[in-house]
Design a protein around this motif. Structure first.
Motif, PDB file in Angstrom:
ATOM      1  N   LYS A  88       0.843  -1.207   0.000  1.00 15.05           N
ATOM      2  CA  LYS A  88       0.000   0.000   0.000  1.00 15.05           C
ATOM      3  C   LYS A  88       0.871   1.246   0.000  1.00 15.05           C
ATOM      4  O   LYS A  88       0.598   2.224  -0.716  1.00 15.05           O
ATOM      5  N   ASN A  89       1.946   1.227   0.772  1.00 13.40           N
ATOM      6  CA  ASN A  89       2.859   2.367   0.815  1.00 13.40           C
ATOM      7  C   ASN A  89       3.482   2.619  -0.559  1.00 13.40           C
ATOM      8  O   ASN A  89       3.579   3.766  -1.009  1.00 13.40           O
ATOM      9  N   ALA A  90       3.897   1.559  -1.249  1.00 12.03           N
ATOM     10  CA  ALA A  90       4.473   1.726  -2.590  1.00 12.03           C
ATOM     11  C   ALA A  90       3.460   2.342  -3.548  1.00 12.03           C
ATOM     12  O   ALA A  90       3.807   3.217  -4.356  1.00 12.03           O
ATOM     13  N   LEU A  91       2.217   1.910  -3.444  1.00 11.49           N
ATOM     14  CA  LEU A  91       1.169   2.502  -4.288  1.00 11.49           C
ATOM     15  C   LEU A  91       1.018   3.989  -3.986  1.00 11.49           C
ATOM     16  O   LEU A  91       0.896   4.813  -4.904  1.00 11.49           O
ATOM     17  N   ASP A  92       1.035   4.335  -2.701  1.00 16.58           N
ATOM     18  CA  ASP A  92       0.896   5.743  -2.313  1.00 16.58           C
ATOM     19  C   ASP A  92       2.077   6.581  -2.789  1.00 16.58           C
ATOM     20  O   ASP A  92       1.897   7.664  -3.351  1.00 16.58           O
ATOM     21  N   VAL A  93       3.285   6.085  -2.583  1.00 16.48           N
ATOM     22  CA  VAL A  93       4.484   6.822  -3.000  1.00 16.48           C
ATOM     23  C   VAL A  93       4.462   7.048  -4.513  1.00 16.48           C
ATOM     24  O   VAL A  93       4.749   8.149  -4.988  1.00 16.48           O
ATOM     25  N   GLY A  94       4.101   6.023  -5.258  1.00 19.55           N
ATOM     26  CA  GLY A  94       4.078   6.143  -6.716  1.00 19.55           C
ATOM     27  C   GLY A  94       2.945   6.980  -7.261  1.00 19.55           C
ATOM     28  O   GLY A  94       3.004   7.436  -8.402  1.00 19.55           O
ATOM     29  N   SER A  95       1.920   7.190  -6.485  1.00 17.12           N
ATOM     30  CA  SER A  95       0.761   7.962  -6.960  1.00 17.12           C
ATOM     31  C   SER A  95       0.909   9.469  -6.768  1.00 17.12           C
ATOM     32  O   SER A  95       0.059  10.238  -7.205  1.00 17.12           O
ATOM     33  N   ARG A  96       1.978   9.885  -6.132  1.00 17.25           N
ATOM     34  CA  ARG A  96       2.187  11.306  -5.826  1.00 17.25           C
ATOM     35  C   ARG A  96       3.441  11.826  -6.492  1.00 17.25           C
ATOM     36  O   ARG A  96       4.312  11.037  -6.848  1.00 17.25           O
TER      37      ARG A  96
END
Length: 188
Positions: A88-96
């Motif tokens: 989930k953290n990787a998804l968040d980092v990549g989405s910003r």
């Protein structure tokens, strides 16, 4: 046909996890049209918008690395009926930052692997929900919830179950076709 570059994101950090073994097995069974690269996500600092003022180097490297891929293969366990926090953290980092998501328009496929009987069904569907928002066109069929993980591999970490090997081959062949479809739509 040009090889498509596929990122492999494994939701488990454990070196000998069933999901890492499955991801390695999938890479070994893949058609020639796909070229895989494992992208490690365990070292990404937790997403905090305050850090965007001075972006951590690991975030910047991850974002740059992810831009080169045509698709993403997610292989993950289920933690508490959802995806592990590291994924989930990787998804968040990549989405910003907003409007510059590295995920946008890339073909996706999900395989969940679990010792339990339902094979990570909850994690698979939670991840699908997130990928809809992130505009990752995710392969719908075949769905891949692999249960009974403890009996799938031999002592060397290779797939020892022929029916799973056959299924994994079909999954990857279908994913290769899916990546082509999504890539052709992106070029319009």
């Amino acid at each position: 046909m040009e090889q498509k570059k596929i990122a492999v994101l494994v939701g488990s950090l454990r070196k000998d996890s069933f999901n890492r073994k499955m991801a390695k097995a999938l890479v070994g069974l893949a058609p020639e049209s796909l070229k895989f690269e494992f992208v490690e996500i365990g070292g990404l600092p937790l997403y905090n918008e305050d850090l965007e003022a001075s972006v951590p180097a690991t975030w910047a490297e991850f974002r740059t690395q992810m831009l080169k891929f045509d698709g993403i293969l997610f292989v993950t366990p289920e933690y508490n009926r959802s995806v592990p926090g590291v994924l989930k953290n990787a998804l968040d980092v990549g989405s910003r930052p907003y409007g510059k998501s590295v995920w946008d328009g890339k073909a996706g496929a999900i395989m969940t692997v679990s010792p339990g009987a339902i094979g990570g069904f909850g994690a698979n569907h939670h991840l699908r929900q997130m990928l809809v928002f992130l505009n990752v066109p995710t392969m719908q069929q075949p769905e891949a919830y692999i249960g009974g993980a403890a009996s799938l591999f031999d002592e060397h970490g290779n797939l020892a179950n022929n029916s799973i090997k056959d299924f994994a081959t079909k999954f990857l062949t279908t994913f290769a076709a899916w990546v082509e479809i999504v890539a052709s739509g992106r070029k319009r």
